[in-house]
Scaffold this motif. Structure first.
Motif, mmCIF file in Angstrom:
data_model
loop_
_atom_site.group_PDB
_atom_site.id
_atom_site.type_symbol
_atom_site.label_atom_id
_atom_site.label_comp_id
_atom_site.label_asym_id
_atom_site.label_seq_id
_atom_site.Cartn_x
_atom_site.Cartn_y
_atom_site.Cartn_z
ATOM 1 N N GLY A 173 53.759 9.583 97.543
ATOM 2 C CA GLY A 173 53.506 9.249 96.149
ATOM 3 C C GLY A 173 54.211 10.203 95.197
ATOM 4 O O GLY A 173 54.816 9.781 94.206
ATOM 5 N N GLY A 174 54.145 11.490 95.508
ATOM 6 C CA GLY A 174 54.796 12.475 94.653
ATOM 7 C C GLY A 174 56.301 12.296 94.602
ATOM 8 O O GLY A 174 56.921 12.420 93.539
ATOM 9 N N GLN A 175 56.903 11.978 95.759
ATOM 10 C CA GLN A 175 58.350 11.739 95.787
ATOM 11 C C GLN A 175 58.707 10.481 94.994
ATOM 12 O O GLN A 175 59.709 10.454 94.279
ATOM 13 N N GLN A 176 57.866 9.444 95.114
ATOM 14 C CA GLN A 176 58.130 8.223 94.349
ATOM 15 C C GLN A 176 58.075 8.499 92.849
ATOM 16 O O GLN A 176 58.879 7.974 92.076
ATOM 17 N N GLN A 177 57.122 9.349 92.425
ATOM 18 C CA GLN A 177 57.032 9.659 90.997
ATOM 19 C C GLN A 177 58.237 10.488 90.545
ATOM 20 O O GLN A 177 58.710 10.327 89.418
ATOM 21 N N ARG A 178 58.770 11.315 91.426
ATOM 22 C CA ARG A 178 59.993 12.059 91.107
ATOM 23 C C ARG A 178 61.168 11.093 90.909
ATOM 24 O O ARG A 178 61.992 11.294 90.005
ATOM 25 N N VAL A 179 61.229 10.070 91.751
ATOM 26 C CA VAL A 179 62.268 9.043 91.602
ATOM 27 C C VAL A 179 62.104 8.331 90.257
ATOM 28 O O VAL A 179 63.075 8.092 89.532
ATOM 29 N N ALA A 180 60.848 8.023 89.907
ATOM 30 C CA ALA A 180 60.576 7.335 88.645
ATOM 31 C C ALA A 180 60.995 8.206 87.447
ATOM 32 O O ALA A 180 61.530 7.698 86.458
ATOM 33 N N ILE A 181 60.777 9.530 87.561
ATOM 34 C CA ILE A 181 61.193 10.435 86.482
ATOM 35 C C ILE A 181 62.714 10.478 86.394
ATOM 36 O O ILE A 181 63.288 10.443 85.292
ATOM 37 N N ALA A 182 63.373 10.527 87.542
ATOM 38 C CA ALA A 182 64.842 10.500 87.545
ATOM 39 C C ALA A 182 65.359 9.207 86.903
ATOM 40 O O ALA A 182 66.309 9.230 86.113
ATOM 41 N N ARG A 183 64.724 8.089 87.232
ATOM 42 C CA ARG A 183 65.131 6.801 86.639
ATOM 43 C C ARG A 183 64.938 6.822 85.120
ATOM 44 O O ARG A 183 65.771 6.311 84.370
ATOM 45 N N ALA A 184 63.845 7.460 84.678
ATOM 46 C CA ALA A 184 63.578 7.533 83.235
ATOM 47 C C ALA A 184 64.629 8.376 82.514
ATOM 48 O O ALA A 184 64.879 8.184 81.328
#
Length: 246
Positions: A149-160
């Motif tokens: 989950g934490g890695q997925q949220q990091r991906v989401a931040i990178a996408r943002a």
């Protein structure tokens, strides 16, 4: 923290009323606030205080019943739907509680999706800086299901961040994470602000999450109910208690 110049985001006397007649609900009641560039601001308040409406109006997802929302010098209310969609895609970054990654795309494809939708190529140097910054450089070929989950949220931040937006809007970004992972994600958001000069506006119900920000805006009954600079979890919790949160 840069407090000069035009705010990254401004709400001017924003009211939002849902429904009409006896069933009308005033979700925001004359809110005026400026979010300075290079700042990390948390928005808090009891359930029904208008936090979600505040974020939706700031993002141009909801149009105010009256008042103005400005992203830099651009008034969102003056834009047609297509221009508003383009603005949200390129000038605002979004981070959600549920990550909202596409399961069929790998990490790199998820991060660069906003650029592809806008018909643009990502800047290779900026892409490298982001993926290094959020700590997922070794995961670019993975699918979301292979990540924590934490890695997925990091991906989401990178996408943002990929479009170099003027403001990142985060809606309960740590809501689905355990305490330790949440702390890492909050530290990452703070780094994005302090080192990359980004502007982050985060809605949260968690005093510990809010304490990662430079300052906290409080909403109650659709109105601005105060601002707390340099928050600590204890001071945030104390202020919320006075607002009737707990």
């Amino acid at each position: 923290m840069n407090t000069g110049g035009t705010p990254a985001l401004r709400l001017e006397a924003v009211r939002k009323i849902y429904g009409s007649g006896d069933g009308a609900v005033t979700a925001l009641d004359g809110v005026s606030v400026g979010i300075q560039r290079g700042s990390f601001t948390a928005v808090m308040g009891p359930s029904g205080s208008g936090k979600s409406t505040f974020l939706h109006c700031a993002a141009g997802l909801d149009r105010p019943s009256s008042g103005k929302v400005l992203l830099g010098e651009t008034e969102l209310g003056g834009l047609r739907e297509r221009a508003l969609t383009e603005l949200r895609r390129t000038r605002i970054g979004f981070v959600f509680q549920a990550y909202n990654l596409l399961p069929s795309l790998n990490v790199l494809q998820n991060i660069t999706l906003p650029m592809r939708l806008a018909g643009k190529k990502p800047d290779a140097r900026w892409l490298r800086e982001i993926v290094d910054g959020v700590g997922i450089a070794k995961r670019l070929e993975h699918r979301p299901a292979e990540l924590s989950g934490g890695q997925q949220q990091r991906v989401a931040i990178a996408r943002a961040l990929i479009t170099r937006p003027e403001v990142v809007l985060a809606d309960e970004p740590t809501g689905a994470l355990d305490t330790r992972t949440a702390r890492q994600v909050l530290d990452l958001l703070r780094t994005v602000v302090d080192q990359m000069g980004q502007t982050v506006l985060m809605v949260t119900h968690d005093p510990v999450a809010a304490s990662a920000a430079h300052g906290v805006l409080f909403l109650a009954d659709g109105k601005l109910a105060g601002h707390l600079p340099q928050p600590t979890p204890e001071r945030v919790a104390q202020r919320l208690t006075h607002l009737g949160e707990w």
